[in-house]
Write an enzyme that holds these catalytic residues in place. Structure first.
Site, PDB file in Angstrom:
ATOM      1  N   ASP A  20      10.829  67.853  22.718  1.00 35.56           N
ATOM      2  CA  ASP A  20      10.344  69.135  23.241  1.00 35.56           C
ATOM      3  C   ASP A  20      10.095  70.435  22.472  1.00 35.56           C
ATOM      4  O   ASP A  20      10.990  70.891  21.875  1.00 35.56           O
ATOM      5  CB  ASP A  20      11.193  69.685  24.620  1.00 35.56           C
ATOM      6  CG  ASP A  20      10.784  70.846  25.178  1.00 35.56           C
ATOM      7  OD1 ASP A  20       9.606  71.208  25.244  1.00 35.56           O
ATOM      8  OD2 ASP A  20      11.750  71.332  26.117  1.00 35.56           O
ATOM      9  N   LYS A  82       3.636  78.289  19.517  1.00 33.46           N
ATOM     10  CA  LYS A  82       2.886  77.664  20.319  1.00 33.46           C
ATOM     11  C   LYS A  82       1.981  78.209  21.276  1.00 33.46           C
ATOM     12  O   LYS A  82       0.924  77.501  21.814  1.00 33.46           O
ATOM     13  CB  LYS A  82       4.229  76.998  21.446  1.00 33.46           C
ATOM     14  CG  LYS A  82       3.495  75.954  22.225  1.00 33.46           C
ATOM     15  CD  LYS A  82       4.651  75.419  23.136  1.00 33.46           C
ATOM     16  CE  LYS A  82       4.456  74.369  24.106  1.00 33.46           C
ATOM     17  NZ  LYS A  82       5.646  73.933  24.596  1.00 33.46           N
ATOM     18  N   GLU A 183       4.743  68.106  29.969  1.00 30.27           N
ATOM     19  CA  GLU A 183       6.203  68.406  30.241  1.00 30.27           C
ATOM     20  C   GLU A 183       6.730  68.052  31.402  1.00 30.27           C
ATOM     21  O   GLU A 183       7.943  67.882  31.687  1.00 30.27           O
ATOM     22  CB  GLU A 183       6.343  70.031  29.830  1.00 30.27           C
ATOM     23  CG  GLU A 183       6.390  70.306  28.369  1.00 30.27           C
ATOM     24  CD  GLU A 183       5.765  71.669  27.806  1.00 30.27           C
ATOM     25  OE1 GLU A 183       6.121  72.617  28.913  1.00 30.27           O
ATOM     26  OE2 GLU A 183       5.672  71.817  26.852  1.00 30.27           O
ATOM     27  N   ASP A 206       8.683  75.514  36.275  1.00 33.57           N
ATOM     28  CA  ASP A 206       9.140  75.660  35.018  1.00 33.57           C
ATOM     29  C   ASP A 206       9.013  77.107  34.456  1.00 33.57           C
ATOM     30  O   ASP A 206       8.208  77.396  34.012  1.00 33.57           O
ATOM     31  CB  ASP A 206       8.369  74.597  34.016  1.00 33.57           C
ATOM     32  CG  ASP A 206       8.966  74.691  32.556  1.00 33.57           C
ATOM     33  OD1 ASP A 206       9.616  75.577  32.099  1.00 33.57           O
ATOM     34  OD2 ASP A 206       8.469  73.741  31.719  1.00 33.57           O
TER      35      ASP A 206
HETATM   36  P1  ADP Z   1      10.653  77.299  26.436  1.00 35.97           P
HETATM   37  O1  ADP Z   1      10.312  76.258  27.448  1.00 35.97           O
HETATM   38  O2  ADP Z   1       9.689  78.471  26.558  1.00 35.97           O
HETATM   39  O3  ADP Z   1      10.711  77.113  25.126  1.00 35.97           O
HETATM   40  P2  ADP Z   1      13.338  77.175  27.521  1.00 35.97           P
HETATM   41  O4  ADP Z   1      13.251  76.394  28.591  1.00 35.97           O
HETATM   42  O5  ADP Z   1      14.275  77.005  26.350  1.00 35.97           O
HETATM   43  O6  ADP Z   1      11.912  77.913  26.690  1.00 35.97           O
HETATM   44  O7  ADP Z   1      13.989  78.836  28.043  1.00 35.97           O
HETATM   45  C1  ADP Z   1      14.075  79.796  27.312  1.00 35.97           C
HETATM   46  C2  ADP Z   1      14.689  81.213  28.149  1.00 35.97           C
HETATM   47  O8  ADP Z   1      15.558  80.757  29.037  1.00 35.97           O
HETATM   48  C3  ADP Z   1      14.648  82.456  27.365  1.00 35.97           C
HETATM   49  O9  ADP Z   1      14.344  83.342  27.903  1.00 35.97           O
HETATM   50  C4  ADP Z   1      16.469  82.495  27.608  1.00 35.97           C
HETATM   51  O10 ADP Z   1      17.068  83.618  27.505  1.00 35.97           O
HETATM   52  C5  ADP Z   1      16.502  81.848  28.840  1.00 35.97           C
HETATM   53  N1  ADP Z   1      17.733  81.354  29.348  1.00 35.97           N
HETATM   54  C6  ADP Z   1      18.814  80.516  28.658  1.00 35.97           C
HETATM   55  N2  ADP Z   1      19.874  80.493  29.274  1.00 35.97           N
HETATM   56  C7  ADP Z   1      19.954  81.322  30.315  1.00 35.97           C
HETATM   57  C8  ADP Z   1      20.736  81.861  31.177  1.00 35.97           C
HETATM   58  N3  ADP Z   1      21.904  81.167  31.272  1.00 35.97           N
HETATM   59  N4  ADP Z   1      20.470  82.902  31.957  1.00 35.97           N
HETATM   60  C9  ADP Z   1      19.284  83.208  32.049  1.00 35.97           C
HETATM   61  N5  ADP Z   1      18.277  82.920  31.361  1.00 35.97           N
HETATM   62  C10 ADP Z   1      18.498  81.889  30.349  1.00 35.97           C
HETATM   63 MG    MG Z   2      10.090  74.385  28.151  1.00 34.34          MG
END
Ligand code: ADP
Ligand code: MG
Length: 612
Positions: A20, A82, A183, A206
């Site tokens: 991912d 990205k 995704e 998402d």
């Molecule tokens: P992406 O798909 O954009 O790469 P992710 O799915 O990993 O990202 O999401 C990242 C986001 O999730 C960040 O903004 C992070 O702060 C938030 N995040 C991760 N854990 C938590 C949590 N426990 N509570 C709230 N937000 C969270």
């Molecule tokens: Mg993602």
């Protein structure tokens, strides 16, 4: 299969990893022993921030390390690359051009570059490839083997050029892309939704770090079809962080933040936000923030929600629009709602969704790991490690073939889910061998003769030197438990097929139990038999080779070397003839013979060079 041996490049060694490649975080997974898992780095972290620091351009840093560097070297630290992948510069809006702390520039070919030093420019493909290389290394360290094949996920709305750019980044990182998957489809796989009946509708919500995507999928003929996508490429957890940071800055009347101060405050705001998903309040601290002065804010969950709501509502309107586009009669016609992306961990997001959709969202997977997990499952299916996630049935006993020396070579292990498919490559162990007998076996014992013979085919091949004939053997069990054994002569391309009905799956429980308990009872003897057989094969290879070498160059050895070799060879021979199958002794004797012939081997190599 008598008279064959395992070749080193057996097909089932070919691992495919699932990646991912996220805007904020990236992950890598694989199917291990039939289960998809996310691999952790040396620190035990499974999420790698999609950040690359070029503070030292010769040696870019990726992930947590880069994120730390961002605090002091924001201008050379690239995050969210990205967003720029596979797009022309002319596509960018003002915010995308000027908001990041690093410089976004136009390349002469119309593409996008990031200026990291006076004259050095890196592209979004370069940055992504650093991240992919890092993930590849995490996988290699965790699996203790080299990998070079991957399944990579991309947002459903990615156009062709964005998908191609993702592939180029992978190739640059030394990965061949076996498949690019969407995704939301990967997430649905992770949730096991491919087990659904046809015509079911799945909505994947998402909310990641900086992007929001809503995809509606329809299950048709066992496959997911993306029927609509909607989203906002500027909506995500970062907005929560920014809003909370503003809230704190206002509280303390902090104005005109430097870029370093902004980075620090944003990092603290993110920590606060993430904590508030499980805690009711949080003390946000900014030690020695400005002019040696420290600041502290007590933040409650309600306060956080009051600044986050506007963004959550925005995602809600997008959902409504997407449903309209998918011509769904309102949210009621969505059969499943799954939540993906770290930001769906925010309790308020979950509550709102439940209110809008009327049914509880499925939270059974970690929302930030679901996409990578699905990529791993897809990868596993491609390399035959997951046969299908449909758990129809499992193989009661291992299935395999007899190899050289009468050993059992397992191809599909006991308890594999069916349908199942796996294969291996075998070579002829003897020169000019006219054919290979493939004896299909079932059971848990080390020696072929102790297992059950299900069937046999003879694969003829044209005479050739040892190792020249190659036969690929593939076992496939379908949903109905029918085992098809396919043997392909890779030289002629000729196939030989043997079909075995039901006996691969329909085995009497008592018989299975007996086989398994015998394999335990005889484990020690069996292991000894296997080691003995392997050592014996080695001796049988070694002795004639030594004899031939002695005849050829033995004259150049001094007497003591000669005597050593002769006594070591005699020892091997007497153990072979003794009839007491002492595996450990034979192994040791082979070893001594190997050592005694070091000089002889060197002479042989020299002679070979003189000949050319
Ligand atoms: P992406 O798909 O954009 O790469 P992710 O799915 O990993 O990202 O999401 C990242 C986001 O999730 C960040 O903004 C992070 O702060 C938030 N995040 C991760 N854990 C938590 C949590 N426990 N509570 C709230 N937000 C969270
Ligand atoms: Mg993602």
């Amino acid at each position: 299969m008598s008279d064959t041996e395992n070749s080193p490049n057996a097909v089932n060694d070919e691992v495919i990893i699932g990646i991912d490649l996220g805007t904020t975080n990236s992950l890598v997974g694989v199917v291990d022993s039939g289960f998809p898992i996310i691999l952790a780095d040396a620190n035990g972290d499974r999420l790698t921030p999609s950040v690359v620091s070029y503070a030292d351009p010769e040696n870019p840093r990726v992930g947590k390390e880069a994120l730390r560097a961002a605090q002091t070297a924001a201008a050379v630290t690239i995050a969210s690359a990205k967003r720029y992948l596979g797009r022309p510069f002319s596509d960018l809006n003002d915010e995308e051009k000027s908001a990041p702390p690093f410089r976004v520039v136009a390349l002469s070919d119309g593409g996008i570059g990031f200026k990291i030093l006076n004259d050095t420019v890196v592209t979004p493909v370069d940055v992504s490839s650093e991240i992919l290389r890092h993930l590849k290394e995490i996988a290699e360290a965790a699996l203790e083997l080299k990998v070079n094949r991957a399944v990579i996920t991309v947002p459903a709305y990615f156009n062709n050029s964005q998908r191609e750019a993702t592939k180029s980044a992978a190739v640059k990182a030394g990965l061949s892309v076996e498949r690019i998957i969407n995704e939301p489809t990967a997430a649905a796989l992770a949730y096991g939704l491919d087990k659904l009946d046809d015509e079911q509708t799945v909505a994947v919500y998402d909310l990641g770090g900086g992007t929001f995507d809503l995809s509606v999928l329809q299950m048709r003929g066992g496959l997911f079809e993306v029927i609509s996508t909607a989203g906002d490429t500027q909506l995500g957890g970062d907005d929560f962080d920014t809003a909370l940071a503003l809230f704190v800055a206002e509280q303390h009347d902090l104005k005109d933040l430097s870029s370093e101060e902004t980075t620090q405050l944003m990092a603290e705001a993110r920590k606060a936000k993430e904590s508030l998903s499980s805690a009711d309040n949080y003390s946000l601290r900014l030690p020695f923030f400005r002019d040696g002065k420290s600041y502290e804010s007590e933040i409650t969950r309600e306060q956080f929600e009051s600044v986050a709501d506007v963004f959550i509502d925005r995602s809600g309107s997008i959902c409504r629009r997407a449903f309209a586009e998918a011509e769904l009669k309102g949210v009621g016609s969505v059969d499943h709602l799954i939540l993906v992306g770290g930001s769906t961990r925010v309790p308020r997001v979950q509550e709102q969704l439940e209110a809008w959709f009327g049914h509880e969202p499925n939270l059974s997977q970690h929302p930030d790991e679901a996409v990578a997990l699905g990529a791993a499952i897809q990868a596993g299916m491609l390399c035959g490690r997951v046969r299908s996630i449909v758990l129809v049935d499992v193989t009661p006993l291992s299935l395999g073939i007899e190899t050289f020396g009468g050993l059992m070579n397992v191809i599909i292990a006991r308890n594999s889910t069916i349908p199942a498919k796996a294969g291996e490559m075998f070579t002829n162990a003897v020169a000019n061998q006219p054919s290979m007998a493939i004896r299909v076996l079932q059971g848990e014992r080390e020696m072929a003769k102790d297992n059950w013979l299900l069937g046999e085919i003879e694969v003829p091949f044209s005479p050739g030197a040892k190792g020249s004939a190659r036969v690929g053997v593939q076992f496939a069990i379908d949903r109905d438990g029918i085992l098809e054994v396919l043997a392909r002569d890779t030289v002629t391309g000729e196939d030989h097929v043997l079909e075995i009905r039901n006996s691969a799956i329909d085995v009497d429980d008592a018989e299975v139990e007996k086989m398994v308990s015998e394999s335990v009872d005889y484990a020690f003897d069996d292991m000894n038999a296997r080691v003995w057989t392997e050592a014996k094969l080695k001796s049988e290879e070694l002795l004639p080779a030594v004899e031939m070498a002695m005849a050829q160059v033995g004259g150049q050895l001094d007497d003591s070397d000669k005597a050593d070799i002769e006594s070591a060879a005699a020892n091997v021979r007497s153990l072979l003839d003794s009839g007491d199958s002492n595996a450990a002794a034979l192994k040791a004797a082979n070893q001594s013979l190997d050592e005694a012939t070091q000089t002889l081997a060197a002479l042989l190599v020299e002679a070979a060079f003189e000949d050319v």
